[in-house]
Design a protein around this motif. Structure first.
Motif, PDB file in Angstrom:
ATOM      1  N   LYS A 182      -2.144   5.881   7.742  1.00  0.00           N
ATOM      2  CA  LYS A 182      -1.042   6.888   8.171  1.00  0.00           C
ATOM      3  C   LYS A 182      -1.639   7.692   9.141  1.00  0.00           C
ATOM      4  O   LYS A 182      -3.202   7.887   9.402  1.00  0.00           O
ATOM      5  CB  LYS A 182      -0.891   7.528   6.706  1.00  0.00           C
ATOM      6  CG  LYS A 182       0.304   7.325   5.667  1.00  0.00           C
ATOM      7  CD  LYS A 182      -0.260   8.810   4.778  1.00  0.00           C
ATOM      8  CE  LYS A 182       1.355   8.229   4.032  1.00  0.00           C
ATOM      9  NZ  LYS A 182       0.894   9.129   2.297  1.00  0.00           N
TER      10      LYS A 182
ATOM     11  N   GLN B 175       6.599  -6.613   6.534  1.00  0.00           N
ATOM     12  CA  GLN B 175       6.551  -5.583   6.939  1.00  0.00           C
ATOM     13  C   GLN B 175       7.242  -6.032   8.126  1.00  0.00           C
ATOM     14  O   GLN B 175       7.143  -6.634   8.864  1.00  0.00           O
ATOM     15  CB  GLN B 175       5.065  -4.724   7.555  1.00  0.00           C
ATOM     16  CG  GLN B 175       4.129  -4.381   6.793  1.00  0.00           C
ATOM     17  CD  GLN B 175       4.359  -3.183   5.835  1.00  0.00           C
ATOM     18  OE1 GLN B 175       5.451  -2.693   6.477  1.00  0.00           O
ATOM     19  NE2 GLN B 175       4.392  -3.221   4.506  1.00  0.00           N
TER      20      GLN B 175
ATOM     21  N   CYS C 234      -2.917  -2.629   5.491  1.00  0.00           N
ATOM     22  CA  CYS C 234      -3.424  -0.945   4.843  1.00  0.00           C
ATOM     23  C   CYS C 234      -2.783   0.175   4.351  1.00  0.00           C
ATOM     24  O   CYS C 234      -2.818   1.109   4.003  1.00  0.00           O
ATOM     25  CB  CYS C 234      -5.234  -0.530   5.288  1.00  0.00           C
ATOM     26  SG  CYS C 234      -6.129  -2.181   5.270  1.00  0.00           S
ATOM     27  N   ALA C 235      -1.573   0.274   5.068  1.00  0.00           N
ATOM     28  CA  ALA C 235      -0.898   1.600   5.283  1.00  0.00           C
ATOM     29  C   ALA C 235      -1.125   2.625   5.167  1.00  0.00           C
ATOM     30  O   ALA C 235      -0.919   3.686   4.531  1.00  0.00           O
ATOM     31  CB  ALA C 235       0.115   1.663   2.981  1.00  0.00           C
TER      32      ALA C 235
ATOM     33  N   GLU D 126      -5.318 -10.349   1.031  1.00  0.00           N
ATOM     34  CA  GLU D 126      -5.306  -8.705   1.890  1.00  0.00           C
ATOM     35  C   GLU D 126      -6.821  -8.201   1.481  1.00  0.00           C
ATOM     36  O   GLU D 126      -7.611  -8.509   1.427  1.00  0.00           O
ATOM     37  CB  GLU D 126      -4.327  -8.444   0.965  1.00  0.00           C
ATOM     38  CG  GLU D 126      -4.882  -8.441  -0.549  1.00  0.00           C
ATOM     39  CD  GLU D 126      -3.910  -8.011  -1.515  1.00  0.00           C
ATOM     40  OE1 GLU D 126      -3.364  -6.859  -3.173  1.00  0.00           O
ATOM     41  OE2 GLU D 126      -2.223  -8.026  -1.684  1.00  0.00           O
TER      42      GLU D 126
ATOM     43  N   ASP E  66      -7.554   4.942   0.779  1.00  0.00           N
ATOM     44  CA  ASP E  66      -6.316   5.927   1.776  1.00  0.00           C
ATOM     45  C   ASP E  66      -7.471   6.107   2.668  1.00  0.00           C
ATOM     46  O   ASP E  66      -8.367   6.177   2.529  1.00  0.00           O
ATOM     47  CB  ASP E  66      -5.589   6.611   0.689  1.00  0.00           C
ATOM     48  CG  ASP E  66      -4.919   6.457  -0.195  1.00  0.00           C
ATOM     49  OD1 ASP E  66      -4.454   5.446  -0.904  1.00  0.00           O
ATOM     50  OD2 ASP E  66      -4.059   7.761  -0.642  1.00  0.00           O
TER      51      ASP E  66
ATOM     52  N   CYS F 160       3.019  -8.935  10.658  1.00  0.00           N
ATOM     53  CA  CYS F 160       4.284  -8.713   9.990  1.00  0.00           C
ATOM     54  C   CYS F 160       4.762  -9.174   8.686  1.00  0.00           C
ATOM     55  O   CYS F 160       4.860  -9.115   7.675  1.00  0.00           O
ATOM     56  CB  CYS F 160       5.092  -8.118  10.692  1.00  0.00           C
ATOM     57  SG  CYS F 160       4.701  -7.000  11.799  1.00  0.00           S
TER      58      CYS F 160
ATOM     59  N   ARG G 229      -1.834  -0.277  10.302  1.00  0.00           N
ATOM     60  CA  ARG G 229      -0.374   0.611   9.354  1.00  0.00           C
ATOM     61  C   ARG G 229      -0.155  -0.433   8.368  1.00  0.00           C
ATOM     62  O   ARG G 229       0.063  -0.671   7.851  1.00  0.00           O
ATOM     63  CB  ARG G 229       0.525   0.240  10.614  1.00  0.00           C
ATOM     64  CG  ARG G 229       1.034   1.101  10.468  1.00  0.00           C
ATOM     65  CD  ARG G 229       2.167   2.502   9.506  1.00  0.00           C
ATOM     66  NE  ARG G 229       3.457   3.054   9.651  1.00  0.00           N
ATOM     67  CZ  ARG G 229       4.577   2.196   9.335  1.00  0.00           C
ATOM     68  NH1 ARG G 229       3.782   1.680   8.498  1.00  0.00           N
ATOM     69  NH2 ARG G 229       5.367   3.142   9.585  1.00  0.00           N
TER      70      ARG G 229
END
Length: 390
Positions: free
Chosen positions: A280, A253, A277-278, A194, A201, A248, A274
């Motif tokens: 936004k 996800q 790393c989540a 990962e 962020d 995914c 997205r």
């Protein structure tokens, strides 16, 4: 007279900043008593990093990284004090109030402008260099990273960038697939690991609302300009879809994320970041507008002058110059649009939204003119047109 100069770039001819400077100098020569306010624009693509960094009195850091075809390129990223960023912009992007913010621009390391037409091939282009910039920013202990997407030479789902910040890809023998690009997608059997935990962020700024796949997806809409031949469309679309499902599954996800607006940005880089790393997403021009306080500056001006390389219906569908033009008309300001080329139907659509006499549009070249000649003449023609208008 107070004049707001808010140009986007004239691609291959003038940066947004250079266009604003050229226009300001011409105004001073034609009308010495005018007050000019320069606000170069970007929406996530070329110029994004430099414009935001300078506006927030930050610093640019230059480094050698890998380009889209792994050639060495010099790229920069910005570092700003979050206290210097307007609160409206921080709120829009859900950024902290204090600490350091890194600003990265994908086009710096993975942009189409870094390749000659002969070298453009999305099968072999990678966002690895963008990932190197993300890593450099993270190593300086930024509290958050703002990544501008646009102008990509790539169609790799952002896997190159993810590889540079810790993700590994293996073939059926367990051997690593390094500097991954879509040409190697068929060899991938397993994703390992990962992103590094110290990656802060991540916020992504872009105005592309395309989904990842389908007739309005990354491949259909943008891959041809990156060098994809028509016969390879179906093969590339299947490769992206299969790889997206693997990504995914690795990060647990839902595959439905592929249908979210913005996941097709910069060859699917919006999707990859997205998922892994989540990250936004935030609308690029909305962020620029808040960051540069464009509403206040438009209200303070008597005349707004904007433009870009080509003003067309795309300009009126979220691009920076078109959105700025609509903002000017919203505040009932006189508006002048000067572009390299102007699509007449788009000009008519803009005029229809404005009171009589409030808007004028000018083209610096015709569609028939040889492009290289037009590019060379852009600065001179822009200055001359400004003087003519005044």
């Amino acid at each position: 007279m107070r004049v707001l100069l808010a140009f986007d770039k004239f691609k291959h001819a003038l940066s947004a900043g250079a266009a604003c400077h050229t226009a300001a100098a011409a105004i001073r020569e034609a009308f010495p008593n005018a007050h000019t306010d320069e606000a170069p624009l970007a929406d996530g693509g070329e110029g994004f990093c430099e414009i935001l960094t300078h506006a927030a009195k930050g610093k640019l850091h230059r480094h050698k990284v890998h380009g889209p075809r792994l050639q060495p390129v010099e790229a920069h990223y910005g570092e700003v004090d979050l206290a210097q960023v307007p609160k409206a912009a921080r709120d829009l992007a859900d950024l902290p109030d204090h600490g350091q913010l890194a600003i990265v621009e994908l086009a710096q390391a993975s942009g189409l402008q870094l390749l000659t037409p002969e070298d453009r091939d999305p099968w072999h282009a990678t966002t690895f260099g963008t990932g190197e910039l993300l890593a450099l920013a993270a190593n300086r202990h930024a509290r958050a990273i703002l990544l501008g997407l646009g102008g990509a030479a790539t169609n790799d789902l952002g896997l190159g960038a993810l590889e540079a910040i810790g993700l590994e890809f293996r073939d059926t023998n367990g051997s690593p697939l390094q500097k991954i690009s879509p040409a190697k997608f068929g060899d991938l059997a397993r994703i390992v690991g990962e992103p590094w935990p110290h990656i802060p962020d991540l916020r992504i700024a872009c105005d592309v609302r395309n989904t990842l796949l389908g007739p309005n997806g990354a491949t259909a809409m943008y891959a041809p300009q990156k060098g994809l031949i028509a016969e390879d469309y179906t093969k590339m679309e299947k490769a992206l879809g299969a790889m997206a499902k693997k990504l995914c599954a690795h990060f647990d996800q839902p595959k439905t994320i592929m249908m979210e607006a913005g996941t097709g940005a910069s060859g699917g880089t919006g999707f990859g970041l997205r998922i892994a790393c989540a990250a936004k997403l935030v609308l690029g021009f909305d962020l620029i507008s808040a960051w540069l306080r464009l509403n206040e500056r438009v209200r303070a001006a008597d005349l707004i002058i904007t433009g870009e390389g080509r003003f067309d219906h795309g300009s009126l569908s979220g691009k920076a110059a078109g959105t700025l033009a609509e903002l000017a008309l919203k505040h009932n300001k006189k508006l002048v649009v000067i572009a390299g080329q102007v699509e007449e139907s788009a000009a008519a659509a803009l005029r229809a939204r404005a009171p009589a006499g409030k808007v004028a549009l000018y083209a610096l070249s015709s569609a028939e003119e040889e492009s290289e000649k037009a590019h060379r003449a852009t600065a001179h023609r822009l200055a001359a047109k400004i003087k003519e208008v005044f």
